[in-house]
Write a protein that holds these residues in place. Structure first.
Motif, PDB file in Angstrom:
ATOM      1  N   ALA A 125      57.694  -1.526 -37.122  1.00 39.91           N
ATOM      2  CA  ALA A 125      56.547  -2.439 -37.030  1.00 39.91           C
ATOM      3  C   ALA A 125      56.811  -3.712 -37.828  1.00 39.91           C
ATOM      4  O   ALA A 125      56.471  -4.819 -37.388  1.00 39.91           O
ATOM      5  CB  ALA A 125      55.288  -1.746 -37.532  1.00 39.91           C
ATOM      6  N   ALA A 126      57.426  -3.567 -39.007  1.00 40.13           N
ATOM      7  CA  ALA A 126      57.728  -4.742 -39.837  1.00 40.13           C
ATOM      8  C   ALA A 126      58.707  -5.666 -39.122  1.00 40.13           C
ATOM      9  O   ALA A 126      58.581  -6.891 -39.194  1.00 40.13           O
ATOM     10  CB  ALA A 126      58.289  -4.296 -41.179  1.00 40.13           C
ATOM     11  N   ARG A 127      59.683  -5.086 -38.428  1.00 41.82           N
ATOM     12  CA  ARG A 127      60.643  -5.923 -37.699  1.00 41.82           C
ATOM     13  C   ARG A 127      59.945  -6.669 -36.558  1.00 41.82           C
ATOM     14  O   ARG A 127      60.234  -7.839 -36.314  1.00 41.82           O
ATOM     15  CB  ARG A 127      61.800  -5.085 -37.154  1.00 41.82           C
ATOM     16  CG  ARG A 127      62.831  -5.948 -36.402  1.00 41.82           C
ATOM     17  CD  ARG A 127      64.056  -5.165 -35.981  1.00 41.82           C
ATOM     18  NE  ARG A 127      64.928  -5.971 -35.133  1.00 41.82           N
ATOM     19  CZ  ARG A 127      65.828  -6.840 -35.586  1.00 41.82           C
ATOM     20  NH1 ARG A 127      65.985  -7.011 -36.896  1.00 41.82           N
ATOM     21  NH2 ARG A 127      66.582  -7.534 -34.755  1.00 41.82           N
ATOM     22  N   ARG A 128      59.029  -5.996 -35.866  1.00 43.06           N
ATOM     23  CA  ARG A 128      58.287  -6.682 -34.793  1.00 43.06           C
ATOM     24  C   ARG A 128      57.539  -7.885 -35.358  1.00 43.06           C
ATOM     25  O   ARG A 128      57.540  -8.967 -34.760  1.00 43.06           O
ATOM     26  CB  ARG A 128      57.300  -5.709 -34.129  1.00 43.06           C
ATOM     27  CG  ARG A 128      57.922  -4.758 -33.124  1.00 43.06           C
ATOM     28  CD  ARG A 128      56.868  -4.195 -32.194  1.00 43.06           C
ATOM     29  NE  ARG A 128      55.808  -3.498 -32.919  1.00 43.06           N
ATOM     30  CZ  ARG A 128      55.810  -2.199 -33.191  1.00 43.06           C
ATOM     31  NH1 ARG A 128      56.843  -1.441 -32.808  1.00 43.06           N
ATOM     32  NH2 ARG A 128      54.801  -1.631 -33.831  1.00 43.06           N
ATOM     33  N   ALA A 158      58.178 -11.910 -34.552  1.00 39.05           N
ATOM     34  CA  ALA A 158      57.078 -12.778 -34.102  1.00 39.05           C
ATOM     35  C   ALA A 158      56.981 -14.012 -34.995  1.00 39.05           C
ATOM     36  O   ALA A 158      56.742 -15.125 -34.511  1.00 39.05           O
ATOM     37  CB  ALA A 158      55.764 -12.003 -34.116  1.00 39.05           C
ATOM     38  N   ALA A 159      57.184 -13.828 -36.306  1.00 41.06           N
ATOM     39  CA  ALA A 159      57.131 -14.961 -37.228  1.00 41.06           C
ATOM     40  C   ALA A 159      58.279 -15.930 -36.965  1.00 41.06           C
ATOM     41  O   ALA A 159      58.100 -17.158 -37.001  1.00 41.06           O
ATOM     42  CB  ALA A 159      57.177 -14.466 -38.674  1.00 41.06           C
ATOM     43  N   GLY A 216      60.144 -21.128 -34.070  1.00 42.19           N
ATOM     44  CA  GLY A 216      61.184 -21.613 -33.172  1.00 42.19           C
ATOM     45  C   GLY A 216      62.595 -21.271 -33.585  1.00 42.19           C
ATOM     46  O   GLY A 216      63.541 -21.981 -33.227  1.00 42.19           O
ATOM     47  N   ILE A 217      62.780 -20.163 -34.310  1.00 41.31           N
ATOM     48  CA  ILE A 217      64.116 -19.783 -34.788  1.00 41.31           C
ATOM     49  C   ILE A 217      64.396 -18.307 -34.509  1.00 41.31           C
ATOM     50  O   ILE A 217      65.034 -17.616 -35.303  1.00 41.31           O
ATOM     51  CB  ILE A 217      64.291 -20.076 -36.297  1.00 41.31           C
ATOM     52  CG1 ILE A 217      63.108 -19.512 -37.106  1.00 41.31           C
ATOM     53  CG2 ILE A 217      64.458 -21.559 -36.544  1.00 41.31           C
ATOM     54  CD1 ILE A 217      63.291 -19.598 -38.609  1.00 41.31           C
ATOM     55  N   ALA A 218      63.940 -17.815 -33.365  1.00 43.13           N
ATOM     56  CA  ALA A 218      64.141 -16.408 -33.022  1.00 43.13           C
ATOM     57  C   ALA A 218      65.617 -16.033 -33.003  1.00 43.13           C
ATOM     58  O   ALA A 218      65.985 -14.886 -33.294  1.00 43.13           O
ATOM     59  CB  ALA A 218      63.509 -16.107 -31.664  1.00 43.13           C
ATOM     60  N   GLU A 219      66.496 -17.010 -32.703  1.00 44.85           N
ATOM     61  CA  GLU A 219      67.931 -16.727 -32.606  1.00 44.85           C
ATOM     62  C   GLU A 219      68.565 -16.417 -33.961  1.00 44.85           C
ATOM     63  O   GLU A 219      69.711 -15.940 -34.028  1.00 44.85           O
ATOM     64  CB  GLU A 219      68.656 -17.908 -31.963  1.00 44.85           C
ATOM     65  CG  GLU A 219      68.802 -19.159 -32.819  1.00 44.85           C
ATOM     66  CD  GLU A 219      67.553 -20.032 -32.885  1.00 44.85           C
ATOM     67  OE1 GLU A 219      67.604 -21.097 -33.529  1.00 44.85           O
ATOM     68  OE2 GLU A 219      66.529 -19.637 -32.267  1.00 44.85           O
ATOM     69  N   ILE A 266      54.222 -13.887 -42.804  1.00 44.83           N
ATOM     70  CA  ILE A 266      54.139 -12.597 -42.136  1.00 44.83           C
ATOM     71  C   ILE A 266      52.964 -11.791 -42.684  1.00 44.83           C
ATOM     72  O   ILE A 266      52.623 -11.877 -43.857  1.00 44.83           O
ATOM     73  CB  ILE A 266      55.457 -11.802 -42.303  1.00 44.83           C
ATOM     74  CG1 ILE A 266      55.485 -10.593 -41.357  1.00 44.83           C
ATOM     75  CG2 ILE A 266      55.662 -11.396 -43.749  1.00 44.83           C
ATOM     76  CD1 ILE A 266      56.821  -9.867 -41.353  1.00 44.83           C
ATOM     77  N   GLY A 267      52.324 -11.017 -41.804  1.00 40.99           N
ATOM     78  CA  GLY A 267      51.204 -10.190 -42.225  1.00 40.99           C
ATOM     79  C   GLY A 267      49.932 -10.995 -42.397  1.00 40.99           C
ATOM     80  O   GLY A 267      49.840 -12.163 -42.033  1.00 40.99           O
ATOM     81  N   ASP A 268      48.949 -10.355 -43.009  1.00 42.79           N
ATOM     82  CA  ASP A 268      47.645 -10.992 -43.188  1.00 42.79           C
ATOM     83  C   ASP A 268      47.592 -11.679 -44.548  1.00 42.79           C
ATOM     84  O   ASP A 268      46.879 -11.250 -45.456  1.00 42.79           O
ATOM     85  CB  ASP A 268      46.536  -9.943 -43.062  1.00 42.79           C
ATOM     86  CG  ASP A 268      45.153 -10.563 -43.118  1.00 42.79           C
ATOM     87  OD1 ASP A 268      45.025 -11.766 -42.802  1.00 42.79           O
ATOM     88  OD2 ASP A 268      44.199  -9.847 -43.479  1.00 42.79           O
TER      89      ASP A 268
END
Length: 252
Positions: free
Chosen positions: A124-127, A131-132, A137-140, A164-166
């Motif tokens: 879940a943390a990796r997901r 997303a972050a 714009g740096i998913a790569e 990341i997170g709340d």
């Protein structure tokens, strides 16, 4: 006061003194400041005016000599070190000038680490981390190590970790310092969106055009808060006038 009205961050007459005697330096002097949900506050001032000290105290990374720091109504100074660390992990996102990425971890692992420390599953943390990264714009960069990134890429990874997170409070020390103007605007738009969604943020910047993204601009000089404006149009004029008339002072 309802929870909606309560500031996420409240500094009450906060002071910070370094050293003793002849070596004593007043980094902050009696600063009063509230940052509410949905609000982005820019902090500006000459080098040595106390801007970075203000952020470290707000994030519980240092202890004030006088006054109190409250995050969501909790006095940080009343907490044990363990409890303070929990507040920082769960409620506060911090963007450091030197990024503070762990060299042995990939971008996604660096970003996910605070969530895993709070008991979120690795998957879940990796997901959330992916997303972050996508948001910035740096998913790569997900599986790349810090040493294989440019300074600007490392800075965006550090920003993703802070978001990341709340995270109810985001503290950013020159978050666009290593970025080109286009990428810097992207980062500021993400930070602005987080505030519009209900988070509170405080950002140190030297750039009046970046301060224009904020709801308020506060100006520090010699450790004191000497000006404040909610008028974004006037922010640049305030900063230019103050910078031209003031030089140096105190501890950064």
């Amino acid at each position: 006061m309802t929870q909606a009205d309560r500031p996420v961050l409240h500094l009450e007459s906060v002071s910070r003194v370094h050293g003793h005697g002849a070596a004593e330096v007043h980094a902050l002097r009696g600063v009063d400041l509230k940052v509410h949900p949905g609000e982005l506050v820019a902090v500006m001032g000459p080098s040595g005016s106390g801007k970075s000290t203000l952020l470290t105290l707000a994030g519980g990374l240092d202890t004030p000599t006088g006054g109190r720091v409250l995050v969501e109504g909790v006095v940080l100074g009343d907490l044990s070190r363990k409890k303070q660390a929990q507040v920082r992990r769960r409620a506060v996102g911090y963007v450091f000038q030197d990024y503070n990425l762990i060299p042995a971890l990939t971008a996604a692992e660096n970003i996910a680490l605070p969530r895993e420390l709070d008991g979120v599953s690795a998957r879940a943390a990796r997901r959330e981390a992916l997303a972050a990264l996508e948001e910035l714009g740096i998913a790569e960069l997900a599986d790349r190590f810090p040493d294989d990134m440019s300074g600007g890429q490392q800075q965006r990874v550090a920003i993703a970790r802070a978001l990341i997170g709340d995270r109810r409070l985001v503290l950013a020390d020159e978050p666009t310092g290593a970025l080109d103007s286009t990428t810097g605007e992207t980062v500021l738009s993400v930070l602005r969106a987080r505030c519009d969604a209900g988070a509170a943020a405080m950002m140190v910047t030297h750039e009046a055009r970046h301060a224009a993204w904020a709801d308020r601009v506060v100006f520090l000089r010699d450790g004191r808060m000497v000006d404040e404006t909610a008028n974004q149009t006037a922010a640049g004029l305030l900063v230019t006038a103050a910078t031209n008339s003031v030089k140096g002072g105190g501890a950064e």
